[in-house]
Design an enzyme around this catalytic site. Sequence first.
Site, PDB file in Angstrom:
ATOM      1  N   GLN A  96      96.494 -65.949  58.995  1.00 31.89           N
ATOM      2  CA  GLN A  96      95.499 -65.806  60.050  1.00 31.89           C
ATOM      3  C   GLN A  96      94.524 -66.963  60.098  1.00 31.89           C
ATOM      4  O   GLN A  96      94.479 -67.805  59.193  1.00 31.89           O
ATOM      5  CB  GLN A  96      94.741 -64.498  59.869  1.00 31.89           C
ATOM      6  CG  GLN A  96      94.024 -64.368  58.525  1.00 31.89           C
ATOM      7  CD  GLN A  96      93.448 -62.984  58.307  1.00 31.89           C
ATOM      8  OE1 GLN A  96      92.239 -62.801  58.341  1.00 31.89           O
ATOM      9  NE2 GLN A  96      94.323 -62.001  58.071  1.00 31.89           N
ATOM     10  N   HIS A  98      90.331 -67.886  61.945  1.00 22.99           N
ATOM     11  CA  HIS A  98      89.142 -67.334  62.587  1.00 22.99           C
ATOM     12  C   HIS A  98      88.483 -68.386  63.480  1.00 22.99           C
ATOM     13  O   HIS A  98      88.493 -69.585  63.147  1.00 22.99           O
ATOM     14  CB  HIS A  98      88.138 -66.856  61.538  1.00 22.99           C
ATOM     15  CG  HIS A  98      88.724 -65.919  60.528  1.00 22.99           C
ATOM     16  ND1 HIS A  98      89.305 -64.727  60.888  1.00 22.99           N
ATOM     17  CD2 HIS A  98      88.837 -66.010  59.179  1.00 22.99           C
ATOM     18  CE1 HIS A  98      89.749 -64.112  59.795  1.00 22.99           C
ATOM     19  NE2 HIS A  98      89.480 -64.876  58.749  1.00 22.99           N
ATOM     20  N   GLU A 133      84.494 -67.166  55.440  1.00 24.71           N
ATOM     21  CA  GLU A 133      84.601 -66.269  54.301  1.00 24.71           C
ATOM     22  C   GLU A 133      84.836 -67.050  53.016  1.00 24.71           C
ATOM     23  O   GLU A 133      85.230 -68.214  53.036  1.00 24.71           O
ATOM     24  CB  GLU A 133      85.721 -65.251  54.519  1.00 24.71           C
ATOM     25  CG  GLU A 133      87.093 -65.847  54.746  1.00 24.71           C
ATOM     26  CD  GLU A 133      88.105 -64.806  55.215  1.00 24.71           C
ATOM     27  OE1 GLU A 133      89.186 -64.724  54.593  1.00 24.71           O
ATOM     28  OE2 GLU A 133      87.828 -64.098  56.199  1.00 24.71           O
ATOM     29  N   HIS A 263      95.123 -69.340  56.788  1.00 24.99           N
ATOM     30  CA  HIS A 263      95.125 -68.902  55.394  1.00 24.99           C
ATOM     31  C   HIS A 263      95.757 -67.523  55.282  1.00 24.99           C
ATOM     32  O   HIS A 263      95.903 -66.793  56.265  1.00 24.99           O
ATOM     33  CB  HIS A 263      93.694 -68.853  54.844  1.00 24.99           C
ATOM     34  CG  HIS A 263      92.788 -67.906  55.589  1.00 24.99           C
ATOM     35  ND1 HIS A 263      92.144 -68.271  56.750  1.00 24.99           N
ATOM     36  CD2 HIS A 263      92.448 -66.608  55.361  1.00 24.99           C
ATOM     37  CE1 HIS A 263      91.437 -67.245  57.195  1.00 24.99           C
ATOM     38  NE2 HIS A 263      91.600 -66.222  56.375  1.00 24.99           N
ATOM     39  N   ARG A 282      96.222 -64.057  64.457  1.00 22.08           N
ATOM     40  CA  ARG A 282      97.283 -64.027  63.448  1.00 22.08           C
ATOM     41  C   ARG A 282      98.391 -65.017  63.764  1.00 22.08           C
ATOM     42  O   ARG A 282      98.702 -65.264  64.924  1.00 22.08           O
ATOM     43  CB  ARG A 282      97.832 -62.605  63.322  1.00 22.08           C
ATOM     44  CG  ARG A 282      96.790 -61.641  62.765  1.00 22.08           C
ATOM     45  CD  ARG A 282      97.264 -60.201  62.769  1.00 22.08           C
ATOM     46  NE  ARG A 282      96.246 -59.349  62.148  1.00 22.08           N
ATOM     47  CZ  ARG A 282      95.199 -58.847  62.789  1.00 22.08           C
ATOM     48  NH1 ARG A 282      95.030 -59.103  64.074  1.00 22.08           N
ATOM     49  NH2 ARG A 282      94.309 -58.106  62.150  1.00 22.08           N
TER      50      ARG A 282
END
Length: 400
Positions: A96, A98, A133, A263, A282
């Site tokens: 995926q 972001h 993240e 990642h 995704r």
Amino acid sequence: MNRLHNTVRPYAWGSTTAIPELLGTEPTGEPQAELWMGAHPGAPSRVDRGDGLVALDSVIAADPAAELGEATVKRFGPRLPFLLKVLAAGAPLSLQVHPDLAQARAGFADEEARGVPLDAPQRNYKDTNHKPEMLVALSPFDGLCGFRRPTEAADLVEALGVGSLAPYVDILRAHPEDRALREVLAAVLGADPDEMAATVHAATEAAARLAAAAGTPYAADYAAYAKIAHSFPGDRGIIAAMLLNHVRLQPGEALYLGAGVPHAYLEGLGVEIMANSDNVLRCGLTPKHIDVTELLRIVRFEADDPGVLRPEAASDGEELYAAPIDEFRLSRFALAPGTDARSLDRGTPQILLCTRGEARLRSDDSDTITLAPGESAFLAAGERVDLSGAGTVFRATVTA
């Protein structure tokens, strides 16, 4: 300060044993994937303020300035801007990426204008926030992070000896980095599903053979692809994964994952912190919707070292995992018996998570909380607490 009562999310990829072992509880036999700590509306932690357990998001909403601090509210709005987790991967998560903040806002507005329901399976943007993240390994932890150099990816793929992969090898060798990576990822995701499934099967069989052969370059990588195939046989994401860096973190090492970086987490136990968002596009290793056009717009086609992070120690014993983000700040303390208590006094909200041993929190009014592994506490902005004990404690807050 308040002890947190947290929810375990039972996603299918979760380990059946890792979180129970951390908490000292009996396994249920079902996957236990993530232990959530924070105020995300999907599974907010609960606190006891004297009238029974109340959801932390409701507590914050009732008085954001008192709980978060006026500066935090001014910067991020009246909500806790991060979510802390213990993540236990027993099988691979989806490959995926972001969006950045501008992309998230534009994408959300576009889907709202087109009337795409928030719960629609083809919806990409659930909110207007970005989702950087960080993951810190508590056990040896396998993952994929960022693109390899195209020539390295070409060597790895060519060694499989699968004829249908040869055109991808040629592209990786012939074109500039960003073009080569974009063209190959687009070709993999756009290929005929049946033909690609046959290619993936041949590639993973070859990967298993190479992983078992003595002295094979990329042996650990091939072993990872063969293992992924047990969970996702024939999934085109396995070929996409070969474009990425395979990383094995040792306990205490970390990865920071910024916008546009593809990642996937493969296996292991770790502490994860992220900005409060559900925006995910995704690339594979999933039965869920893949929006190839939007994905190719969001991905950053830049090859780079995955950038394994190690904590930077300060004079007060705090070990900081530095990251270029304001919504969260993650550090840890290695507590030793007999040493002076550390004063945790910040004008920002904090969550403290014990992962080893025992941690004791003592407030100015002499209230105490003792945390065992897997237990956590919430500190409102400006609350002063002394930390002592013998073990490891992670501290999550925002950048001041």
